[in-house]
Write a protein that holds these residues in place. Structure first.
Motif, PDB file in Angstrom:
ATOM      1  N   MET A 118       0.832  -1.223   0.000  1.00 16.86           N
ATOM      2  CA  MET A 118       0.000   0.000   0.000  1.00 16.86           C
ATOM      3  C   MET A 118       0.852   1.253   0.000  1.00 16.86           C
ATOM      4  SD  MET A 118      -3.299   0.536  -0.043  1.00 16.86           S
ATOM      5  CE  MET A 118      -3.329   2.050  -0.991  1.00 16.86           C
ATOM      6  N   ILE A 146       2.595   2.360   2.691  1.00 15.34           N
ATOM      7  CA  ILE A 146       2.607   3.010   4.005  1.00 15.34           C
ATOM      8  C   ILE A 146       3.988   2.877   4.642  1.00 15.34           C
ATOM      9  CG2 ILE A 146       1.600   2.987   6.339  1.00 15.34           C
ATOM     10  CD1 ILE A 146      -0.976   1.892   5.009  1.00 15.34           C
ATOM     11  N   SER A 163       1.360   6.333  -1.106  1.00 12.59           N
ATOM     12  CA  SER A 163       0.201   5.526  -0.736  1.00 12.59           C
ATOM     13  C   SER A 163      -1.074   5.977  -1.459  1.00 12.59           C
ATOM     14  CB  SER A 163       0.010   5.646   0.785  1.00 12.59           C
ATOM     15  OG  SER A 163      -1.064   4.905   1.196  1.00 12.59           O
ATOM     16  N   HIS A 164      -1.308   7.306  -1.486  1.00 13.58           N
ATOM     17  CA  HIS A 164      -2.558   7.784  -2.109  1.00 13.58           C
ATOM     18  C   HIS A 164      -2.556   7.554  -3.614  1.00 13.58           C
ATOM     19  CE1 HIS A 164       0.014  11.357  -2.641  1.00 13.58           C
ATOM     20  NE2 HIS A 164      -0.738  11.632  -3.668  1.00 13.58           N
ATOM     21  N   ALA A 194      -3.611   4.019  -4.142  1.00 13.09           N
ATOM     22  CA  ALA A 194      -5.062   3.907  -3.963  1.00 13.09           C
ATOM     23  C   ALA A 194      -5.781   4.341  -5.243  1.00 13.09           C
ATOM     24  CB  ALA A 194      -5.505   4.767  -2.789  1.00 13.09           C
ATOM     25  N   ARG A 196      -6.845  -0.872  -2.670  1.00 18.40           N
ATOM     26  CA  ARG A 196      -7.424  -0.331  -1.431  1.00 18.40           C
ATOM     27  C   ARG A 196      -7.135  -1.287  -0.281  1.00 18.40           C
ATOM     28  NH1 ARG A 196     -10.744   4.506  -2.026  1.00 18.40           N
ATOM     29  NH2 ARG A 196      -9.579   5.400  -3.747  1.00 18.40           N
ATOM     30  N   MET A 197      -7.120  -0.723   0.911  1.00 21.09           N
ATOM     31  CA  MET A 197      -6.716  -1.526   2.071  1.00 21.09           C
ATOM     32  C   MET A 197      -7.737  -1.399   3.197  1.00 21.09           C
ATOM     33  SD  MET A 197      -3.081  -1.256   3.969  1.00 21.09           S
ATOM     34  CE  MET A 197      -2.731  -2.063   5.501  1.00 21.09           C
ATOM     35  N   PRO A 245      -7.483  -1.625   6.895  1.00 23.61           N
ATOM     36  CA  PRO A 245      -6.381  -1.739   7.857  1.00 23.61           C
ATOM     37  C   PRO A 245      -6.748  -2.551   9.101  1.00 23.61           C
ATOM     38  CG  PRO A 245      -7.248   0.511   7.807  1.00 23.61           C
ATOM     39  CD  PRO A 245      -8.073  -0.299   6.866  1.00 23.61           C
ATOM     40  N   ARG A 274      -9.735   1.165  11.791  1.00 20.89           N
ATOM     41  CA  ARG A 274      -9.316   2.571  11.672  1.00 20.89           C
ATOM     42  C   ARG A 274     -10.298   3.424  10.865  1.00 20.89           C
ATOM     43  NH1 ARG A 274      -2.915   2.271  10.697  1.00 20.89           N
ATOM     44  NH2 ARG A 274      -3.115   4.527  10.608  1.00 20.89           N
ATOM     45  N   PHE A 334     -12.815   6.637  10.527  1.00 16.22           N
ATOM     46  CA  PHE A 334     -12.638   8.011  11.012  1.00 16.22           C
ATOM     47  C   PHE A 334     -13.645   8.244  12.141  1.00 16.22           C
ATOM     48  CE2 PHE A 334     -11.475   8.371   6.373  1.00 16.22           C
ATOM     49  CZ  PHE A 334     -10.113   8.283   6.617  1.00 16.22           C
ATOM     50  N   PRO A 335     -13.172   8.365  13.367  1.00 12.81           N
ATOM     51  CA  PRO A 335     -14.100   8.329  14.507  1.00 12.81           C
ATOM     52  C   PRO A 335     -15.100   9.467  14.579  1.00 12.81           C
ATOM     53  CG  PRO A 335     -11.864   8.868  15.232  1.00 12.81           C
ATOM     54  CD  PRO A 335     -11.767   8.464  13.800  1.00 12.81           C
ATOM     55  N   GLY A 352     -14.017   7.444   1.238  1.00 16.31           N
ATOM     56  CA  GLY A 352     -13.481   6.349   0.415  1.00 16.31           C
ATOM     57  C   GLY A 352     -13.643   6.609  -1.065  1.00 16.31           C
ATOM     58  N   ARG A 384     -15.841   1.097   3.122  1.00 19.18           N
ATOM     59  CA  ARG A 384     -15.107   2.319   2.749  1.00 19.18           C
ATOM     60  C   ARG A 384     -14.060   2.014   1.672  1.00 19.18           C
ATOM     61  NH1 ARG A 384     -11.704   5.062   7.500  1.00 19.18           N
ATOM     62  NH2 ARG A 384     -10.377   3.280   6.998  1.00 19.18           N
ATOM     63  N   ALA A 385     -13.457   0.841   1.786  1.00 20.39           N
ATOM     64  CA  ALA A 385     -12.465   0.447   0.769  1.00 20.39           C
ATOM     65  C   ALA A 385     -13.153   0.031  -0.531  1.00 20.39           C
ATOM     66  CB  ALA A 385     -11.600  -0.690   1.299  1.00 20.39           C
TER      67      ALA A 385
END
Lengths: 236, 294
Positions: free
Chosen positions: A49, A51, A71-72, A75, A80-81, A83, A87, A89-90, A101, A148-149
């Protein structure tokens, strides 16, 4: 061949995490990389990916060397990953997580149509669409991370320890979703897992990592019957 | 409205513009900045020099001031994006000290004497002062808040939020952290430049001390108090911290101590700020605050 990893070396300071690992993944395959904690599984996924940086080796996606891409950028070309530990987005809602995504793909995909399809695959996300990411349960967060991925219609999905922290029933559900995505949608998936039984059950092929090197490889059924795999990972 | 109240209100609107800019950097993109006063100062000095040395009016100079502030924000943002969290805070503090020192010691910037004789803003033949200036700065504040509101609904802000929440996860979704951190720096510093320009033309005299590190701490305190990442938080925080020093003038020597104490209390008891996620005010005012919910 969709993905080929050649002679991959990854190190963190003086610690060599991955030493000369190589493997490949054909289009439409679901391949598992299994191994114990610290074997280097997540490092491999993160290096694909972009990272973590690799010390040596190459990552080739659809015939193109992508080791130099950020990384972007990886994508954007269809990788796509999902993780480890989801993870999500809280402080963004479920819907906003999904939109994130789809960032940069408005002209390529019908975001609303894709979201509706994801809601049909993961009905709980539709119910929770206006809830913040951190208010979801572990299983729901994992589903959101997968969705999201998937919203970007990736060609290759990297899935990192999707079963971690989930209760067995949820693990079965998540693995069933991955199996369906692979069989019915033809999505290519590279799965990194400690849950050997569940991952090999849905995989075409597998690689067993031991202390940063590829110790065993073969068809999923063969690996599941391999005496060493049985002894070390299945406790037989 | 008395001249005293008008002056306080004008200063609050000018500071609120700068804090709106800080909100884009800190609240939307999650990049801690303790050097925002530097960009407020860059805007003020650029406006002052364009007015006093180049003879440009406020209106002629304003686009240049905004561009200069945004461009310097971009240039100084470049090294800043290589560091995170505590190191980013230290880097931005360093930027503030360097910029302040340049203003103080380089003769071109007026040195220790500062720059005086900055003309008043003229609009439709009227020299803006008092309540007229307050209305003008309130108008600019409204524009900045509308821009902030628009940002909260754009794809760019979604990308910024994603980076704020988890930079690594955001990059795996095709979002370039470098691009959007710089985007936030440029927008935020351009707003600070606008505020600085208004400040210079309002005060008609500026000196390096007006843009020192404690001013940056003050801006951040206003933002943290009001609510980082919210639409109305910067305004609410600036109003409260703009009025409090006037109400407690006897404590002026302890201002930094009190700001620090306030920051610590907010972090401990209300980390999202007065209008932030989970705050009592947010629950009551939720229907009015949807603009900057994140």
């Amino acid at each position: 061949m969709l993905l080929e990893v050649r002679d991959l070396h990854i190190s963190y300071g003086d610690i060599q995490a991955v030493c000369g690992v190589g493997f490949h993944l054909e289009e439409g395959e679901l391949v598992s990389i299994i191994g114990a904690n610290g074997a280097g599984k997540t490092s491999i996924l993160q290096s694909i990916m972009g990272i973590v940086s690799t010390k040596k080796g190459s990552v080739i996606f659809k015939g193109r060397e992508i080791s130099g891409l950020a990384s972007h950028e990886r994508a954007r070309i269809g990788i796509r990953m999902v993780p480890e530990r989801s993870r999500v987005f809280p402080r963004l809602t479920v819907y906003e997580n999904l939109l994130a995504g789809a960032y940069g793909l408005r002209k390529k995909i019908d975001v609303e149509k894709r979201t509706e399809w994801l809601y049909s695959v993961f009905p709980v996300l539709k119910e929770r669409s206006s809830q913040l990411g951190h208010t979801l349960s572990g299983g729901e967060q994992q589903q959101l991370a997968i969705a999201r991925a998937l919203i970007s219609e990736p060609e290759l999905l990297l899935v990192d320890e999707v079963s971690m922290g989930l209760m067995p029933k949820l693990v079965d559900e998540v693995f069933e979703v991955l199996r369906q995505l692979n069989k019915e949608q033809g999505l290519s998936i590279l799965l990194v897992e400690q849950n050997v039984v569940a991952s090999l059950a849905i995989s075409t092929r597998g690689y067993v990592l031991e202390t940063g090197t590829c110790a065993i490889q073969g068809d999923a059924a063969e690996l599941a019957d391999n005496p060493r795999v049985k002894e070390v990972y299945l406790g037989h | 409205m008395s001249a005293y109240v008008t002056t306080i209100a004008t200063m609050i609107t000018i500071q609120a513009i700068a804090v709106c800019g800080l909100n884009v950097i800190v609240g939307y993109a999650g990049q801690i900045s303790l050097g925002h006063a530097a960009f407020f100062g860059i805007g003020a000095y650029a406006a002052a020099l364009l007015a006093t040395k180049a003879g440009l009016s406020f209106w002629m100079g304003l686009p240049l001031v905004i561009c200069i502030s945004g461009l310097i924000g971009l240039l100084l943002g470049l090294p800043s994006i290589r560091v995170r969290e505590d190191f980013l805070a230290i880097t931005t503090i360093g930027i503030n000290f360097i910029v302040e020192a340049l203003f103080r010691y380089v003769p071109f910037f007026g040195g220790a004497l500062g720059i005086g004789g900055i003309p008043r803003i003229v609009l439709f033949g009227i020299r803006m002062k008092g309540e007229a200036f307050l209305l003008l700065s309130a108008g600019f504040l409204a524009i900045c808040m509308m821009l902030s509101w628009w940002l909260t609904r754009s794809w760019a802000s979604l990308a910024c939020y994603a980076i704020r929440e988890d930079e690594s996860a955001a990059s795996t979704l095709g979002i370039s952290p470098v691009r959007f951190k710089l985007f936030a720096f440029v927008i935020g510093t351009a707003m600070a430049g606008l505020a600085g320009s208004l400040y210079a033309h309002y005060m008609q005299f500026i000196s390096a001390g007006d843009f020192s590190f404690p001013v940056s701490v003050g801006f951040l305190s206003m933002l943290v108090l009001g609510g980082m990442g919210t639409l109305w938080g910067p305004l609410i925080g600036t109003i409260i911290l703009g009025i409090l020093p006037e109400a407690f003038r006897s404590l002026v020597d302890y201002r930094i101590f009190l700001y620090t104490l306030l920051l610590l209390l907010m972090i401990r008891f209300q980390p999202g700020g007065l209008l932030g996620e989970g705050s009592a005010a947010r629950r009551v005012l939720a229907p009015l605050l949807r603009g900057g919910r994140r």
